[in-house]
Design a protein around this motif. Structure first.
Motif, PDB file in Angstrom:
ATOM      1  N   SER A  47      25.669 -15.725 -10.887  1.00 15.56           N
ATOM      2  CA  SER A  47      24.867 -16.242 -11.994  1.00 15.56           C
ATOM      3  C   SER A  47      23.470 -16.564 -11.445  1.00 15.56           C
ATOM      4  CB  SER A  47      25.499 -17.512 -12.563  1.00 15.56           C
ATOM      5  OG  SER A  47      25.371 -18.579 -11.636  1.00 15.56           O
ATOM      6  N   LEU A  48      22.546 -16.921 -12.319  1.00 16.44           N
ATOM      7  CA  LEU A  48      21.195 -17.257 -11.876  1.00 16.44           C
ATOM      8  C   LEU A  48      21.218 -18.440 -10.911  1.00 16.44           C
ATOM      9  CD1 LEU A  48      18.215 -16.629 -12.024  1.00 16.44           C
ATOM     10  CD2 LEU A  48      18.053 -18.081 -14.046  1.00 16.44           C
ATOM     11  N   VAL A  49      21.990 -19.479 -11.243  1.00 17.44           N
ATOM     12  CA  VAL A  49      22.102 -20.654 -10.364  1.00 17.44           C
ATOM     13  C   VAL A  49      22.694 -20.251  -9.014  1.00 17.44           C
ATOM     14  CG1 VAL A  49      23.245 -22.890 -10.055  1.00 17.44           C
ATOM     15  CG2 VAL A  49      22.249 -22.302 -12.265  1.00 17.44           C
ATOM     16  N   GLU A  50      23.721 -19.408  -9.040  1.00 16.04           N
ATOM     17  CA  GLU A  50      24.354 -18.963  -7.790  1.00 16.04           C
ATOM     18  C   GLU A  50      23.390 -18.132  -6.957  1.00 16.04           C
ATOM     19  OE1 GLU A  50      28.962 -18.768  -9.404  1.00 16.04           O
ATOM     20  OE2 GLU A  50      27.694 -16.987  -9.521  1.00 16.04           O
ATOM     21  N   GLN A  51      22.546 -17.345  -7.613  1.00 18.17           N
ATOM     22  CA  GLN A  51      21.549 -16.572  -6.871  1.00 18.17           C
ATOM     23  C   GLN A  51      20.557 -17.490  -6.172  1.00 18.17           C
ATOM     24  OE1 GLN A  51      19.724 -13.360  -9.096  1.00 18.17           O
ATOM     25  NE2 GLN A  51      21.621 -13.048 -10.237  1.00 18.17           N
ATOM     26  N   VAL A  52      20.160 -18.566  -6.837  1.00 13.82           N
ATOM     27  CA  VAL A  52      19.213 -19.510  -6.247  1.00 13.82           C
ATOM     28  C   VAL A  52      19.850 -20.268  -5.083  1.00 13.82           C
ATOM     29  CG1 VAL A  52      17.865 -21.617  -6.672  1.00 13.82           C
ATOM     30  CG2 VAL A  52      17.863 -19.762  -8.355  1.00 13.82           C
ATOM     31  N   THR A  53      21.091 -20.715  -5.274  1.00  7.76           N
ATOM     32  CA  THR A  53      21.762 -21.486  -4.214  1.00  7.76           C
ATOM     33  C   THR A  53      22.373 -20.590  -3.139  1.00  7.76           C
ATOM     34  OG1 THR A  53      23.861 -21.569  -5.427  1.00  7.76           O
ATOM     35  CG2 THR A  53      22.290 -23.397  -5.784  1.00  7.76           C
ATOM     36  N   GLY A  54      22.608 -19.316  -3.474  1.00 12.72           N
ATOM     37  CA  GLY A  54      23.167 -18.382  -2.506  1.00 12.72           C
ATOM     38  C   GLY A  54      24.653 -18.544  -2.265  1.00 12.72           C
ATOM     39  N   ARG A  55      25.367 -19.110  -3.235  1.00 13.50           N
ATOM     40  CA  ARG A  55      26.809 -19.313  -3.046  1.00 13.50           C
ATOM     41  C   ARG A  55      27.540 -19.310  -4.385  1.00 13.50           C
ATOM     42  NH1 ARG A  55      26.050 -25.512  -1.156  1.00 13.50           N
ATOM     43  NH2 ARG A  55      25.596 -26.356  -3.203  1.00 13.50           N
ATOM     44  N   GLN A  56      28.826 -18.969  -4.299  1.00  9.07           N
ATOM     45  CA  GLN A  56      29.727 -19.019  -5.449  1.00  9.07           C
ATOM     46  C   GLN A  56      30.913 -19.903  -5.085  1.00  9.07           C
ATOM     47  OE1 GLN A  56      30.656 -14.799  -6.048  1.00  9.07           O
ATOM     48  NE2 GLN A  56      29.740 -14.982  -8.074  1.00  9.07           N
ATOM     49  N   ARG A  57      31.354 -20.717  -6.036  1.00  8.36           N
ATOM     50  CA  ARG A  57      32.530 -21.559  -5.813  1.00  8.36           C
ATOM     51  C   ARG A  57      33.763 -20.679  -5.694  1.00  8.36           C
ATOM     52  NH1 ARG A  57      36.585 -23.824  -8.439  1.00  8.36           N
ATOM     53  NH2 ARG A  57      37.384 -25.799  -7.688  1.00  8.36           N
ATOM     54  N   ARG A  58      34.649 -21.042  -4.786  1.00  3.48           N
ATOM     55  CA  ARG A  58      35.908 -20.332  -4.564  1.00  3.48           C
ATOM     56  C   ARG A  58      37.006 -21.346  -4.266  1.00  3.48           C
ATOM     57  NH1 ARG A  58      33.987 -16.714  -6.903  1.00  3.48           N
ATOM     58  NH2 ARG A  58      33.310 -14.721  -6.070  1.00  3.48           N
ATOM     59  N   ALA A  59      38.243 -20.903  -4.376  1.00  2.00           N
ATOM     60  CA  ALA A  59      39.401 -21.693  -3.939  1.00  2.00           C
ATOM     61  C   ALA A  59      39.990 -20.963  -2.745  1.00  2.00           C
ATOM     62  CB  ALA A  59      40.431 -21.787  -5.057  1.00  2.00           C
ATOM     63  N   MET A  60      40.348 -21.718  -1.715  1.00  2.00           N
ATOM     64  CA  MET A  60      40.927 -21.140  -0.507  1.00  2.00           C
ATOM     65  C   MET A  60      42.321 -21.711  -0.315  1.00  2.00           C
ATOM     66  SD  MET A  60      39.561 -21.320   3.444  1.00  2.00           S
ATOM     67  CE  MET A  60      38.078 -20.407   3.094  1.00  2.00           C
ATOM     68  N   PHE A  61      43.260 -20.836   0.018  1.00  2.00           N
ATOM     69  CA  PHE A  61      44.635 -21.240   0.261  1.00  2.00           C
ATOM     70  C   PHE A  61      45.056 -20.776   1.645  1.00  2.00           C
ATOM     71  CE2 PHE A  61      44.082 -20.545  -4.261  1.00  2.00           C
ATOM     72  CZ  PHE A  61      44.508 -21.761  -4.775  1.00  2.00           C
ATOM     73  N   HIS A  62      45.779 -21.632   2.353  1.00  2.00           N
ATOM     74  CA  HIS A  62      46.331 -21.294   3.659  1.00  2.00           C
ATOM     75  C   HIS A  62      47.842 -21.368   3.561  1.00  2.00           C
ATOM     76  CE1 HIS A  62      42.364 -21.606   5.439  1.00  2.00           C
ATOM     77  NE2 HIS A  62      42.221 -22.760   4.833  1.00  2.00           N
ATOM     78  N   VAL A  63      48.508 -20.282   3.946  1.00  3.72           N
ATOM     79  CA  VAL A  63      49.957 -20.188   3.853  1.00  3.72           C
ATOM     80  C   VAL A  63      50.494 -19.793   5.223  1.00  3.72           C
ATOM     81  CG1 VAL A  63      51.899 -19.066   2.703  1.00  3.72           C
ATOM     82  CG2 VAL A  63      49.734 -19.372   1.469  1.00  3.72           C
ATOM     83  N   GLN A  64      51.351 -20.634   5.812  1.00  5.44           N
ATOM     84  CA  GLN A  64      52.017 -20.255   7.051  1.00  5.44           C
ATOM     85  C   GLN A  64      53.277 -19.486   6.693  1.00  5.44           C
ATOM     86  OE1 GLN A  64      52.723 -23.367   9.937  1.00  5.44           O
ATOM     87  NE2 GLN A  64      54.399 -22.206  10.841  1.00  5.44           N
TER      88      GLN A  64
END
Length: 100
Positions: A47-64
C-alpha cells in the motif's frame, strides 16, 4: 529422528486460518506465533503507507517437528492451505530442550 524448525510467514488476513489449521493437526503439540514485518524491494503489492515505511505486517509461526513428519505436514499444507501465499523454511535444529 532429527528435530526440525518449520518457520511460516503469513499475511495478516490469513493469520487466523493458519492458527486454526495448526491447532487442528494431531501430530503437533504446539507452536509459537509472533508479529513480524516483511521487507522487500518489490513494492508492487505494498500500500502507499507500506511503500513509505518499507514494510508489510506479517504473522510468523515456529513449529518444531521431526524430520520424518515435516514432509507430510508440508504436503498437507500445500493441499489444504493452497492460495494463502504462505512462505516457509525448514531448518535443522542442533539441540532442543527445556531448562527448568
Amino acid at each position: 529422528m532429527k528435530p526440525m524448525l518449520l518457520t511460516l510467514i503469513a499475511r495478516p488476513d490469513v493469520e487466523e486460518v493458519v492458527i486454526d489449521w495448526l491447532l487442528g493437526r494431531e501430530e503437533l503439540t504446539g507452536f509459537t506465533g509472533q508479529a513480524a514485518y516483511g521487507h522487500s524491494r518489490e513494492h508492487g503489492s505494498f500500500s502507499l503507507v507500506e511503500q513509505v515505511t518499507g514494510r508489510q505486517r506479517r504473522a510468523m509461526f515456529h513449529v518444531q517437528i521431526d524430520e520424518a513428519e515435516a514432509e507430510s505436514l508440508l504436503a498437507a499444507m500445500r493441499e489444504e492451505l493452497a492460495g494463502l501465499g504462505l512462505r516457509y523454511w525448514l531448518t535443522p535444529m542442533i539441540e532442543t530442550g527445556v531448562i527448568v
